[in-house]
Design a protein around this motif. Structure first.
Motif, PDB file in Angstrom:
ATOM      1  N   GLN A   1       7.184  -0.178  -4.661  1.00 21.01           N
ATOM      2  CA  GLN A   1       6.009   0.452  -4.039  1.00 21.01           C
ATOM      3  C   GLN A   1       4.866  -0.541  -3.909  1.00 21.01           C
ATOM      4  N   ARG A   2       4.636  -1.298  -4.966  1.00 21.29           N
ATOM      5  CA  ARG A   2       3.563  -2.284  -4.948  1.00 21.29           C
ATOM      6  C   ARG A   2       3.789  -3.319  -3.835  1.00 21.29           C
ATOM      7  N   VAL A   3       5.039  -3.792  -3.748  1.00 23.49           N
ATOM      8  CA  VAL A   3       5.368  -4.819  -2.753  1.00 23.49           C
ATOM      9  C   VAL A   3       5.136  -4.276  -1.334  1.00 23.49           C
ATOM     10  N   LEU A   4       5.663  -3.073  -1.089  1.00 24.91           N
ATOM     11  CA  LEU A   4       5.537  -2.500   0.252  1.00 24.91           C
ATOM     12  C   LEU A   4       4.081  -2.171   0.575  1.00 24.91           C
ATOM     13  N   TYR A   5       3.388  -1.665  -0.419  1.00 23.02           N
ATOM     14  CA  TYR A   5       1.982  -1.296  -0.233  1.00 23.02           C
ATOM     15  C   TYR A   5       1.167  -2.505   0.233  1.00 23.02           C
ATOM     16  N   GLU A   6       1.340  -3.621  -0.435  1.00 22.45           N
ATOM     17  CA  GLU A   6       0.570  -4.810  -0.037  1.00 22.45           C
ATOM     18  C   GLU A   6       0.998  -5.303   1.339  1.00 22.45           C
ATOM     19  N   ASP A   7       2.292  -5.170   1.637  1.00 22.04           N
ATOM     20  CA  ASP A   7       2.766  -5.524   2.983  1.00 22.04           C
ATOM     21  C   ASP A   7       2.072  -4.677   4.042  1.00 22.04           C
TER      22      ASP A   7
ATOM     23  N   LYS B   1      -0.299   3.451   0.986  1.00 19.21           N
ATOM     24  CA  LYS B   1       0.260   4.034  -0.239  1.00 19.21           C
ATOM     25  C   LYS B   1       1.385   4.995   0.084  1.00 19.21           C
ATOM     26  N   SER B   2       1.084   5.863   1.059  1.00 23.22           N
ATOM     27  CA  SER B   2       2.030   6.913   1.379  1.00 23.22           C
ATOM     28  C   SER B   2       3.331   6.334   1.933  1.00 23.22           C
ATOM     29  N   MET B   3       3.222   5.365   2.818  1.00 25.26           N
ATOM     30  CA  MET B   3       4.430   4.775   3.378  1.00 25.26           C
ATOM     31  C   MET B   3       5.205   4.010   2.315  1.00 25.26           C
ATOM     32  N   ALA B   4       4.476   3.349   1.445  1.00 25.38           N
ATOM     33  CA  ALA B   4       5.144   2.615   0.370  1.00 25.38           C
ATOM     34  C   ALA B   4       5.915   3.583  -0.520  1.00 25.38           C
ATOM     35  N   LYS B   5       5.291   4.714  -0.785  1.00 20.27           N
ATOM     36  CA  LYS B   5       5.940   5.710  -1.643  1.00 20.27           C
ATOM     37  C   LYS B   5       7.217   6.215  -0.984  1.00 20.27           C
ATOM     38  N   SER B   6       7.125   6.510   0.322  1.00 18.22           N
ATOM     39  CA  SER B   6       8.294   7.054   1.014  1.00 18.22           C
ATOM     40  C   SER B   6       9.438   6.048   1.089  1.00 18.22           C
TER      41      SER B   6
ATOM     42  N   GLN C   1       4.938  13.312   4.613  1.00 18.96           N
ATOM     43  CA  GLN C   1       4.390  12.854   3.336  1.00 18.96           C
ATOM     44  C   GLN C   1       2.949  12.383   3.523  1.00 18.96           C
ATOM     45  N   LEU C   2       2.767  11.641   4.593  1.00 19.73           N
ATOM     46  CA  LEU C   2       1.442  11.100   4.881  1.00 19.73           C
ATOM     47  C   LEU C   2       0.422  12.222   5.096  1.00 19.73           C
ATOM     48  N   ILE C   3       0.825  13.203   5.883  1.00 24.43           N
ATOM     49  CA  ILE C   3      -0.087  14.311   6.155  1.00 24.43           C
ATOM     50  C   ILE C   3      -0.437  15.043   4.868  1.00 24.43           C
ATOM     51  N   SER C   4       0.556  15.258   4.040  1.00 24.76           N
ATOM     52  CA  SER C   4       0.243  15.993   2.809  1.00 24.76           C
ATOM     53  C   SER C   4      -0.632  15.123   1.897  1.00 24.76           C
ATOM     54  N   ASP C   5      -0.374  13.830   1.865  1.00 23.80           N
ATOM     55  CA  ASP C   5      -1.222  12.950   1.059  1.00 23.80           C
ATOM     56  C   ASP C   5      -2.663  12.957   1.560  1.00 23.80           C
ATOM     57  N   VAL C   6      -2.805  12.887   2.876  1.00 23.53           N
ATOM     58  CA  VAL C   6      -4.157  12.863   3.439  1.00 23.53           C
ATOM     59  C   VAL C   6      -4.864  14.182   3.161  1.00 23.53           C
ATOM     60  N   GLU C   7      -4.124  15.275   3.346  1.00 23.42           N
ATOM     61  CA  GLU C   7      -4.747  16.580   3.109  1.00 23.42           C
ATOM     62  C   GLU C   7      -5.190  16.729   1.669  1.00 23.42           C
ATOM     63  N   ASN C   8      -4.421  16.176   0.759  1.00 22.67           N
ATOM     64  CA  ASN C   8      -4.794  16.305  -0.641  1.00 22.67           C
ATOM     65  C   ASN C   8      -5.929  15.396  -1.047  1.00 22.67           C
ATOM     66  N   GLU C   9      -6.067  14.297  -0.344  1.00 22.67           N
ATOM     67  CA  GLU C   9      -7.100  13.339  -0.758  1.00 22.67           C
ATOM     68  C   GLU C   9      -8.380  13.442   0.035  1.00 22.67           C
TER      69      GLU C   9
ATOM     70  N   PRO D   1       0.216  -7.370  -9.326  1.00 26.73           N
ATOM     71  CA  PRO D   1       1.586  -6.972  -9.651  1.00 26.73           C
ATOM     72  C   PRO D   1       1.688  -5.957 -10.780  1.00 26.73           C
ATOM     73  N   ASN D   2       0.662  -5.857 -11.610  1.00 22.24           N
ATOM     74  CA  ASN D   2       0.867  -5.076 -12.827  1.00 22.24           C
ATOM     75  C   ASN D   2       0.746  -3.560 -12.691  1.00 22.24           C
ATOM     76  N   VAL D   3       0.267  -3.086 -11.553  1.00 21.35           N
ATOM     77  CA  VAL D   3       0.258  -1.635 -11.362  1.00 21.35           C
ATOM     78  C   VAL D   3       0.801  -1.255  -9.991  1.00 21.35           C
ATOM     79  N   SER D   4       1.312  -0.037  -9.915  1.00 20.04           N
ATOM     80  CA  SER D   4       1.768   0.488  -8.635  1.00 20.04           C
ATOM     81  C   SER D   4       0.536   0.859  -7.810  1.00 20.04           C
ATOM     82  N   PRO D   5       0.727   1.176  -6.529  1.00 19.81           N
ATOM     83  CA  PRO D   5      -0.453   1.545  -5.730  1.00 19.81           C
ATOM     84  C   PRO D   5      -1.191   2.745  -6.302  1.00 19.81           C
TER      85      PRO D   5
END
Ligand code: ADP
Ligand code: MG
Length: 618
Positions: free
Chosen positions: A462-468, A563-568, A541-549, A595-599
């Protein structure tokens, strides 16, 4: 009827202008110090009496003025620093309005003494309320001394508005700090009512900070360095445990000019997220260098606010640079790899080598009597076919070489590409030793000099994809793959509104929307690493994440999208990884800024040192 419009006499116009430039003694201090810097001084002295109400004097050893210039300097719009409006976008000086001296002279008693280096004699001018009292030739050292007495003598209302000496002195000291911090290579001293309050020799930036804020400051400074095409950052942030409630030690300098920016301040706060006690303020002393053409410093009369062309990018780079420094600071003693300075350039287009965790290659926790020399999965020719969809995303863009965009994309994304290739080209190399192990299809175990590393594969990926993704969105360089047939997806009108809102960022990652109409979205392209089958899940997933945040501004929407795409798309727990896959993930993780934490701020790995292991065996 007779004409009624008349031109204001100069001294009245100057008084009015003075209202903008000079709000309090500290404003005079700022203008005079800046003039001294613009005159290329390397030593500047500030003398204050009664918090500036009685005297403000600045003495410099700069280039001085000729007799004519000395007289002209008090005219409104008299400046040596710009000649045309175009010059405003090439500014290398502090001043440019040519208003300060005229304004100050309109509301105070001013005495100027100045001499140029190549002249025998200098000039002195006395002006009171815009009226020249005397102009004479004098003997005076090289440079300029400007004394301002009886501030607001002719505007009692303004004078009465001044706060107590304590408050006004505080403002003066703030200005002095800002100017002195922006110019460590200039010596500054300050005297207040005859006492030396600061004596700052020429020094480097760290020493300047310590000289101003005290010796204790030294141990709390964490360096921040980042060089990208659009922005260079250098300076320090304070370690989180030293954070105080006050915002006194928050400094941004853009091209050596102190600025205030709530937006960039937010970037720092978010980099410190989770590290500070409630209400504590991080301290920072950061110099940002940008191309002068990309900023407009002209939008505010006292020039502490500036307008950037591309604030979002600056935000992302600043936040990530600070996070990276804090991360390094936290984990550096545990991991044994030297920080590669090249790592500091996530958003630049330069091709970089990838640092890797220094692995103890002889370590093998599952070692039996047979030497570990059999070929590993590296040699498996079926490797590519075996891999699941998520796994492909580790190799974003590798498949489709050749087109120009893809090439750029590879340069940005695959800092480690040469290394990837070597992994796959090693087919004949039977000597390769196994250095990572997968536990329970969940953890990757690896070794470092001081012990053992346990990595959560899902969070790490997740961390790797998130930064990408964040990188792609920021530099708008995501590459898309065309779909043979457009994908048709259906959403509620509220969801459609959200998609519209995120459309631009989604496009930066590689999505191509053919149309968004009523309840139907037609997608004709998706990011290269996103399998078609996952698209609807990702968007939901993205829509639900956005709605919640409920993000309130663009930048957090960007962050959320990444974050959402990395999670998926991240490798799930339970997925078996081949050895090169594991190694690659480990290397990519430690190529991350943080590197030490996830998104979502969860621990991605833990270390266990040999000492700790020894204790367990006691
Ligand atoms: P600005 O700084 O915007 O040009 P000011 O009113 O502050 O306007 O100053 C007017 C001019 O006077 C400057 O452009 C500069 O040429 C000259 N000047 C002011 N202060 C100094 C100084 N300390 N040393 C040399 N020249 C100075
Ligand atoms: Mg000036």
């Amino acid at each position: 009827m007779a004409d009624i419009i008349q031109l204001l006499p100069d001294h009245v116009a100057n008084q009015i202008a003075a209202g903008e430039v000079v709000q309090r003694p500290a404003s005079v201090v700022k203008e005079l110090l800046e003039n001294a810097i613009d005159a290329n001084s390397d030593s500047i002295k500030l003398i204050i009496k009664d918090a500036g109400k009685t005297l403000i004097q600045v003495i410099d050893n700069g280039k001085g003025m000729s007799a004519t210039d000395a007289r002209l300097s008090f005219e409104r719009h008299a400046t040596s620093k710009i000649k045309s409006a175009d010059d405003l976008f090439q500014l290398n000086t502090k001043g440019f309005r040519g208003e300060a001296l005229a304004s100050i002279a309109a509301i105070a008693h001013v005495e100027l003494k100045t001499k140029q280096d190549d002249e025998e004699l200098g000039t002195t001018i006395v002006i009171e309320g815009s009226e020249v009292k005397t102009q004479e030739v004098i003997v005076t050292p090289k440079g300029t001394s400007l004394s301002v007495k009886h501030l607001f003598f002719n505007i009692p209302a303004r004078r009465n508005f001044l706060k107590s000496n304590t408050v006004e002195l505080r403002h003066i000291i703030d200005e002095f700090h800002r100017v002195a911090l922006a110019h460590p290579s200039i010596a500054f001293s300050m005297f207040s009512n005859g006492n030396e309050t600061f004596n700052l020799p020429q020094s480097n930036y760290r020493q300047r900070i310590v000289n101003i804020f005290g010796n204790k400051t030294n141990e709390k400074l964490v360096p921040v360095e980042e060089t990208t095409e659009v922005l260079t950052i250098s300076g320090f942030v304070g370690k989180p445990e030293f954070a105080k409630k006050s915002r006194n030690e928050q400094f941004f300098f853009v091209n050596n000019r102190f600025i205030k920016s709530a937006y960039l301040n937010h970037a720092i706060n978010s980099a410190f997220e989770g590290l500070l006690k409630d209400g504590a303020q991080p301290s920072y002393y950061l110099n940002l260098t940008v191309n002068p053409q990309t900023i407009d410093i002209n939008i505010h009369p006292t020039k502490t606010e500036i307008k950037f062309d591309d604030e979002h990018t600056l935000y992302a780079i600043l936040r990530s640079a600070v996070k990276h420094s804090l991360g390094q600071f936290n984990i550096a003693p545990v991991l044994d790899f030297d920080r590669d300075a090249n790592l500091d350039t996530p958003y630049s287009y330069e091709q970089k080598g990838m640092p890797s965790v220094e692995v103890d290659r002889s370590f093998n926790p599952f070692k039996d009597d047979t030497p570990v020399s059999k070929p590993t999965a590296i040699a498996s020719p079926s490797f590519k076919k075996d891999t699941g969809a998520s796994w492909e995303s580790l190799y974003v863009g590798l498949e489709s070489k050749g087109t120009k965009t893809t090439k750029d994309f590879n340069e940005i994304t695959f800092e480690s590409q040469p290394e990837n290739e070597s992994i796959f080209k090693n087919e004949n190399e039977v000597e390769t030793k196994q250095t990572t192990y997968q536990l329970n299809n969940k953890f990757i175990i690896s070794t470092i000099k001081s012990g053992m590393l346990v990595i959560d594969q899902h969070r790490a990926h997740q961390r790797v994809l998130y930064e990408d993704f964040l990188r792609h969105i920021t530099i708008k360089e995501g590459v898309s793959q065309q779909l043979l047939f457009p994908l048709e997806l259906h959403f509620s009108s509220q969801e459609i509104a959200l998609i519209n809102q995120l459309k631009e960022d989604l496009e930066s990652t590689g999505f191509v929307f053919q149309s968004i109409k009523d309840a139907t979205v037609l997608i004709s392209g998706v990011p290269v690493n996103v399998p078609e089958s996952e698209v609807s899940i990702i968007l939901e997933q993205l829509i639900s994440d956005v709605e919640n945040e409920v993000p309130d501004s663009n930048f957090s929407a960007t962050d959320l999208l990444a974050k959402s795409m990395a999670k998926s798309l991240a490798i799930k727990t339970g997925q078996t990884l081949t050895n090169p896959e594991q190694e690659h993930l480990v290397n990519r993780l430690f190529g991350c800024k943080e590197p030490n934490v996830s998104p979502t701020n969860k621990t991605t790995f833990i270390t266990m040192t040999v000492d700790e292991l020894d204790k367990k065996f006691m």
